[in-house]
Design an enzyme around this catalytic site. Structure first.
Site, PDB file in Angstrom:
ATOM      1  N   LYS A 178       5.111  -2.325  -4.475  1.00  0.00           N
ATOM      2  CA  LYS A 178       6.264  -1.546  -4.959  1.00  0.00           C
ATOM      3  C   LYS A 178       7.586  -2.200  -4.530  1.00  0.00           C
ATOM      4  O   LYS A 178       8.487  -2.392  -5.328  1.00  0.00           O
ATOM      5  CB  LYS A 178       6.136  -0.121  -4.404  1.00  0.00           C
ATOM      6  CG  LYS A 178       7.268   0.833  -4.632  1.00  0.00           C
ATOM      7  CD  LYS A 178       8.260   1.007  -3.505  1.00  0.00           C
ATOM      8  CE  LYS A 178       7.738   1.387  -2.162  1.00  0.00           C
ATOM      9  NZ  LYS A 178       8.744   1.635  -1.130  1.00  0.00           N
ATOM     10  N   LYS A 194      16.989  -4.569   2.847  1.00  0.00           N
ATOM     11  CA  LYS A 194      15.551  -4.308   3.046  1.00  0.00           C
ATOM     12  C   LYS A 194      14.714  -5.055   2.007  1.00  0.00           C
ATOM     13  O   LYS A 194      13.657  -5.616   2.318  1.00  0.00           O
ATOM     14  CB  LYS A 194      15.282  -2.798   2.981  1.00  0.00           C
ATOM     15  CG  LYS A 194      13.838  -2.405   3.076  1.00  0.00           C
ATOM     16  CD  LYS A 194      13.198  -2.810   4.401  1.00  0.00           C
ATOM     17  CE  LYS A 194      11.699  -2.641   4.362  1.00  0.00           C
ATOM     18  NZ  LYS A 194      11.040  -3.137   5.572  1.00  0.00           N
TER      19      LYS A 194
END
Ligand code: NAP
Length: 296
Positions: A239, A171
């Site tokens: 993030k 991811k």
């Protein structure tokens, strides 16, 4: 595996949980902001009083939370799922987190006889709603095989990638590519806008060429319409890129373009666009370009 717990009903989790409910699963849901569960409750889901209740009742528990700290708190905290979890249960985290967090969760749940999968997703709000997400999964193969029906309910593909942490690693690599692609789009658009070429015509003409990308297809309309409503917030991408930079550093992989993308996202968030869609990076390029060639 009839009763599903679902924690985190934000942009992504709300669509995912609704698809589970639509498919007929009994759903025990929880969200910090309870009002976001109203639609699901209207569809027959039950709001869990606490994590202990969810851990006692659910066969499988999903989390779809903002970041590592929230996932750790909800799953491993003093009042977290792990306190009441039972052998044979399955916990699946679909949030984007560090592979270290995924491995820690796998190990902690294994001590309780609970199986854990890291199963972050590709796709955004529309895909969560339509049930066309892609799941990249780490953990035990056998657990993955038992969960394919759940992935099918929320996604259009699901791929087993290896031991715990593999899904999260993939991811972060995937979002690295998305962010670089977004910068490529922004820079192309900034040049044509300043150069006096109609950006809509530009997007049309590149749609058949090597400059096209899924990011260009989904984000160019938002950029051109100045629609900053968040499908994926700039703050969350910032993030994710922070986690990707950290991972690449630890692996000793040189990722100069990722470093640049992280800085642009940091600036975008610092400029006040954290809650806006990630495509708001283009607002930075608008500022830097300082109007069109003829000074407007
Ligand atoms: P979001 O809409 O901001 O939702 C975040 C969720 O985390 C909400 O349920 C929020 O609860 C909860 N949360 C935040 N802080 C919390 C805390 N301190 N305690 C308990 N719950 C807390 O984000 P999202 O877009 O759905 O993203 C969720 C995850 O999926 C993130 O890890 C993101 O990186 C990842 N992801 C997003 C996309 C996308 O396109 N949006 C795509 C792939 C992956 P409240 O509702 O109470 O705020």
């Amino acid at each position: 595996m009839n009763k599903i717990g679902f924690i985190g009903l934000g942009i992504m989790g709300s669509g995912m949980a609704a698809n589970l409910r639509k498919a007929g699963y009994e759903l025990l849901a929880w969200n910090r902001t309870k009002a976001k569960a109203d639609n699901l409750i209207a569809q027959g889901a039950v709001f869990a009083r606490n994590f202990a209740e969810m851990a006692r009742e659910a066969d499988v528990i999903f989390t779809m939370l903002a970041a590592d700290a929230q996932v750790l708190e909800v799953l491993l905290g003093d009042q977290g799922i792990i306190q009441a979890a039972k052998p044979g249960q399955i916990v699946i985290d679909s949030s984007t987190v560090s592979p270290d967090t995924s491995r820690l969760l796998y190990a902690k749940f294994a001590e309780k006889g609970v199986s854990f999968l890291d199963a972050p997703v590709t796709g955004s709000a529309p895909h969560a709603k339509e049930g066309t997400l892609g799941f990249m999964v780490g953990g035990d193969r056998e657990t993955f095989d038992r969960c394919t029906e759940l992935f099918r309910t929320m996604g259009k593909n699901w791929v087993y990638l290896g031991p715990a942490g593999s899904g999260s690693t993939a991811k972060l690599a995937s979002n690295t590519m998305v962010a670089i692609s977004l910068l490529a789009l922004a820079e192309g658009l900034a040049i044509v806008e300043k150069g006096g070429v109609n950006p809509e015509d530009f997007i049309k003409v590149i749609s058949n060429g090597g400059a096209n990308s899924r990011v260009a297809e989904t984000k160019a309309p938002k950029i051109l319409n100045r629609d900053m409503s968040a499908e994926f917030s700039a703050a969350l991408m910032n993030k994710d890129l922070g986690l990707a930079v950290e991972l690449a550093g630890r692996l000793g992989v040189a990722t100069p373009a990722l470093g640049l993308a992280k800085q642009v996202l940091q600036m975008t968030v610092g400029r006040g666009f954290g809650g806006a869609d990630v495509s708001a990076v283009y607002e930075m390029y608008r500022e830097w370009a300082g109007g069109t060639e003829n000074g407007t």
